[in-house]
Structure formats: C-alpha cells, structure tokens
Design an enzyme around this catalytic site. Structure first.
Site, PDB file in Angstrom:
ATOM      1  N   PHE A   1       0.827  -1.209   0.000  1.00  0.00           N
ATOM      2  CA  PHE A   1       0.000   0.000   0.000  1.00  0.00           C
ATOM      3  C   PHE A   1       0.857   1.252   0.000  1.00  0.00           C
ATOM      4  CE2 PHE A   1       0.827  -0.899   4.513  1.00  0.00           C
ATOM      5  CZ  PHE A   1       1.267   0.348   4.966  1.00  0.00           C
TER       6      PHE A   1
ATOM      7  N   HIS B   1       4.569   0.532   1.525  1.00  0.00           N
ATOM      8  CA  HIS B   1       4.884  -0.873   1.818  1.00  0.00           C
ATOM      9  C   HIS B   1       4.888  -1.636   0.502  1.00  0.00           C
ATOM     10  CE1 HIS B   1       3.352  -4.991   3.485  1.00  0.00           C
ATOM     11  NE2 HIS B   1       4.670  -5.001   3.351  1.00  0.00           N
TER      12      HIS B   1
ATOM     13  N   PRO C   1       3.727  -0.588  10.272  1.00  0.00           N
ATOM     14  CA  PRO C   1       2.350  -0.358   9.833  1.00  0.00           C
ATOM     15  C   PRO C   1       1.362  -1.112  10.712  1.00  0.00           C
ATOM     16  CG  PRO C   1       3.392  -2.005   8.436  1.00  0.00           C
ATOM     17  CD  PRO C   1       4.449  -1.533   9.406  1.00  0.00           C
TER      18      PRO C   1
ATOM     19  N   HIS D   1       7.082  -6.516  12.252  1.00  0.00           N
ATOM     20  CA  HIS D   1       7.029  -5.686  11.047  1.00  0.00           C
ATOM     21  C   HIS D   1       5.683  -4.998  10.882  1.00  0.00           C
ATOM     22  CE1 HIS D   1       4.585  -8.785   9.262  1.00  0.00           C
ATOM     23  NE2 HIS D   1       4.772  -8.428   8.020  1.00  0.00           N
TER      24      HIS D   1
END
Length: 500
Positions: free
Chosen positions: A223, A256, A394, A419
């Site tokens: 994204f 990402h 994220p 992550h």
C-alpha cells in the site's frame, strides 16, 4: 496421553515477563524467545508454533525469536527472526525478497489535505505514476518513468547508486536514509552479482516486463498511505523526531512494497533448485517441510542464493526510492511548492550479516524489522548513531501506524521487532467473516479515502491483530519506544493476491 494433550505440551509457552516468554522445542537447544502479552500469545495458532519449532531445530540455527505479529508463513512463521552463523535459509526471507517500509516527510501541514477534493486529486496524481496490482508496471500508467533493460540490469547490480538515482530522478542523498542502499554478492562485490545476472538472464521470463515494474506497489497487503504525523510529547520522542526529520502535525507518506515480479522469480528459482538438491541427495528436511531447505555457507548453493537475494534486494530498494520520488512529484503537481525528504527505508524480509554473540552470523528476518538502538556499533557514521534508527511499523489505516526507536532491551530479540500488526484472519477467513458494506462504511466514518470502489475485504482492519496490543507488547518487553503515530488520510491499495 491424548493428541490434544500432546500438542499442548509440545507447544508449551512459559511466560517470564508481562510480554516475554520462552517456548521449549522438546530438544536440548536454547528455547525460542517469544515476544507478546498473553492476549497476543493466544493469537499464535498451532501451525505457526510448529513452524517456529521446525525452524529452531533446523541445522545451524542458534536463535529463533517469535514476534507479536507472528502467523504461519512459508516454512518459517511470518514475524520471526532466525539466526545462523553457518547456513542460509530462503524460507525465512520468503518469496518477496526485501519487502520493506519507507516514509516520506513532506513540507505540508495537516490542513493541506483536509479537503476531500484535494485528497482525490492526490490519489489520481499518485495512481497516474505508481501502478498497483500484480503484473502491472510503468507502462500501465500515463506519467511513468521509462525503465529499459539496460537500466534494469544496473538497478539489480548497483542498487541505489548515485548513477542509478540520478538516471531515475531520485535525490541521491536519500541513500543516506536507507537501512541498506545497496547489496553486494556472496564475496562482498558487485562483480559476482553482474556475473550471476548474466548467467540467469537467458532463462529469465519476461525480464524487460519485470524491470518496468520499478516504481509500482503490486497487490495484496502492499500500500501507500498519506499520513498526518503525531509526535509524542515526551522529550525523547521530540529529540528523536528532530533527528529523523519528522514534523509534528505534518503530512507524510508511508509505503509498503517489495521486489515485485523479479524477487518472486529469483526466490522461487532458488526454492526449486535447493529442493531438487535435497531430493537428489536424499537429505532430511527440517520438520519434513520442503520450504525449509537450506545451504551451508561457502557452498556453491549458498553463494547462488546470497547473490540472487542481493539482486532482488537491490530491485526492492530502488523500487521504494522511485515510488517516493513519484509520490513527491504527484504532491507537487497538486500542491505546487511541496518539498519532501525521505525519513527512512527499512526492510522486513531479508537475511543480513551481523555480529551476534561476538561472531558473524546471518540474521534472517521474515516479517521482522531490524532494531538497533543508539550507540550500536553498526550505526556509527550514520545520522542515527546517537538515537537509533527509525523503525517503521504499519498497523492498519484506522488504528494508525507507528514510528519507533529501539531500546537496549532489543538485544533480547536479536535486535529485531515485529514488522506490523500481523494477520489474525487468513484471506479466505476474512472474506467469510467480514461484511463488505460494513468495511466500506467504516472508512467513510473515519474520513479515510481510498482509490478502491470497495476496500479489499481480506485487507480490512479487522483482519489484523489489535495494533495497540502489539505495540504494548513491544514496549513492555523493553524492545522499543514509540516516537510518533501516523494517522491515515487516504490509502492507495489493490485487491490482488499479496506479493508476500
């Protein structure tokens, strides 16, 4: 003893702190280090835990860490750290080599993106430059960068070199804000990468098409997000934010993505080659899992894997850098005068050579992020030597994402953290359990725009773990502290199957 009791005993997790635990493997090895509160540990299913045990018992492995975002993956769990001074493993890197995060800080204040018409214009301008979707590249968008085969070869071999950056219109100084701006081959040279690429090229399928994917997101969980930065009020957060270049109340952009089609091709080629070797030599597989193939360091097989991993990692690096340059260009088109600076680029699917317990080892991070605190020897000479480097985590568009910085306690986890939030529902389960209309309505209610007519239901916030509980685990375990929270204003997404 019943099968259920046997399974429970095999997967016993023993808490030794609020957010730390160990999991014995049933052998004499050092137990698995587990990071997560009890609520988080309850999200680990049996397959995830069995993959962790298989990975810890694999030849040459000295340490295995399970992070709070852990869930079943390719051989090894997503959200794990695997250390070996003697072997390399493709599984704990995965098929999306060097899937990563990057953050661009713009000069804009938050109110510059309040107007929905402005956000819609920004979404269009970005999508005109950075395509989403499996197989899509620069030729699929009208305001693209042309990447021919010759430049693509340079990208794979050189990474984000000054020459490559200049040719693609990427500010060369951004390379100083990368975990690794470039990767070298097994003998620490670019020459071995050039030779390896020439050997691979005759059998590479649609190489030119894959090079045209530079500057694209791909599908699934990848994204781009327009964010408003909220820096913490404590002194340490403010000081770290200043070093990082974060602006409280400013507009930033979080991305990402990874190595796209070329990384997938290189990784699957390695899995097939090593699986053939194991079958040919009749070598037992760890946990009888063909996705846990490996190669001892110094062998031709290990050298080939390290070279291929470096080629894919170099592509991923330049892919992120180009995306950020294109995103900044899109902002400048809609809001003239906008400037921007790369805060950081950091990977979470990579094997890196680091010093562990005073000796060199390959630290495999699968869905795990490097976390070096201030004063760590590897940060000497970087802008982050005193503070520690930015950690980009994220969560989901509605809960926000986080910028963190490592604490001394990160040594417990081999200087690694999770992550992101990590999935709690698989893609099929999410499609069965969640309501599309309700998901779309939740984005309307939170005033978060997207480029999707319907937000991909298998990527809905409810498909992921509770991000605040995940962050609580990281903080309580003493691994890292939060510097800033990022609040999404719009999301660039695609509904295709995830690349990683």
């Amino acid at each position: 003893m019943t099968m259920t009791q046997a399974t429970e005993q095999k997967h016993e997790i023993i808490a030794n702190g609020e957010a730390t635990a160990i999991m014995p493997t049933g052998g004499k090895q050092k137990p698995i280090t587990v990071i997560g509160t009890e609520a988080i540990r309850n999200t680990f299913d049996d397959l995830c835990l069995q993959q962790a045990i298989n990975s810890r018992q694999a030849p040459g492995v000295t340490d295995l860490v399970l992070n709070p975002d852990a869930h079943c993956g390719y051989g090894a769990p997503v959200g794990c750290v695997m250390v070996s001074p003697s072997h390399v493993y493709p599984g704990p890197v995965g098929v999306d080599i060097k899937c990563s995060m990057s953050l661009l800080q713009t000069s804009l204040p938050a109110d510059a993106v309040d107007d929905k018409k402005v956000r819609r214009a920004l979404i269009k301008a970005i999508c005109d430059r950075t395509p989403t979707g499996a197989g899509r590249g620069q030729r699929n968008v009208p305001k693209s960068r042309h990447v021919d085969e010759a430049l693509g070869k340079r990208v794979l071999v050189e990474g984000a070199s000054r020459g490559v950056c200049e040719e693609l219109g990427i500010p060369a100084e951004w390379a100083n804000h990368c975990e690794d701006a470039s990767h070298v081959g097994h003998n620490d040279s670019t020459g071995s990468l050039a030779l390896r690429l020439e050997k691979l090229l005759p059998n590479m399928y649609k190489f030119a098409d894959k090079m045209s994917q530079l500057g694209s997101y791909g599908g699934g969980n990848h994204f781009g997000e327009c964010e408003v930065v909220q820096v913490g009020e404590d002194k340490r957060s403010r000081e770290a934010a200043e070093v990082f270049g974060l602006v409280d109340g400013g507009v930033a952009f979080l991305s990402h993505c990874g190595s796209r089609g070329i990384g997938h091709q290189l990784a699957t080629g390695q899995f097939k080659a090593l699986q053939n070797k194991f079958e040919q030599w009749d070598i037992p597989l760890p946990g009888q899992d063909k996705q846990l193939v490996y190669a001892p360091l110094g062998t031709a097989e290990a050298n080939a894997y390290l070279d291929d991993m470096a080629l894919g990692a170099n592509f991923a690096t330049v892919n992120h850098m180009l995306i950020n340059a294109l995103v900044l260009e899109a902002f400048q088109e809609v809001i003239p005068g906008t400037t921007g600076q790369l805060v950081y680029f950091i990977s979470h699917n990579i094997a890196r050579k680091e010093i562990v317990d005073n000796r060199p080892a390959w630290v495999h991070r699968k869905g795990a992020t490097r976390a070096f605190p201030g004063g760590h020897h590897a940060l000497k000479g970087t802008p982050f030597a005193k503070t520690g480097h930015p950690i980009l985590l994220p969560g989901n568009p509605q809960a926000g994402s986080a910028v963190m910085v490592a604490d001394e306690g990160a040594a417990l986890s081999c200087y690694s953290v999770n992550h992101g939030a990590g999935r709690q529902l698989g893609r099929k389960a999410a499609k069965r359990a969640l309501d599309q209309a309700e998901v779309d309505r939740s984005f309307d209610e939170t005033d978060i725009l997207t480029n999707c007519r319907s937000y991909p239901i298998d990527e809905a916030p409810a498909a992921y773990k509770d991000f605040d509980e995940v962050l609580h685990s990281v903080k309580s375990a003493g691994l890292a502290s939060e510097v800033a929270r990022l609040k999404a204003r719009f999301v660039i997404k695609d509904g295709d199957k995830a690349d990683d």
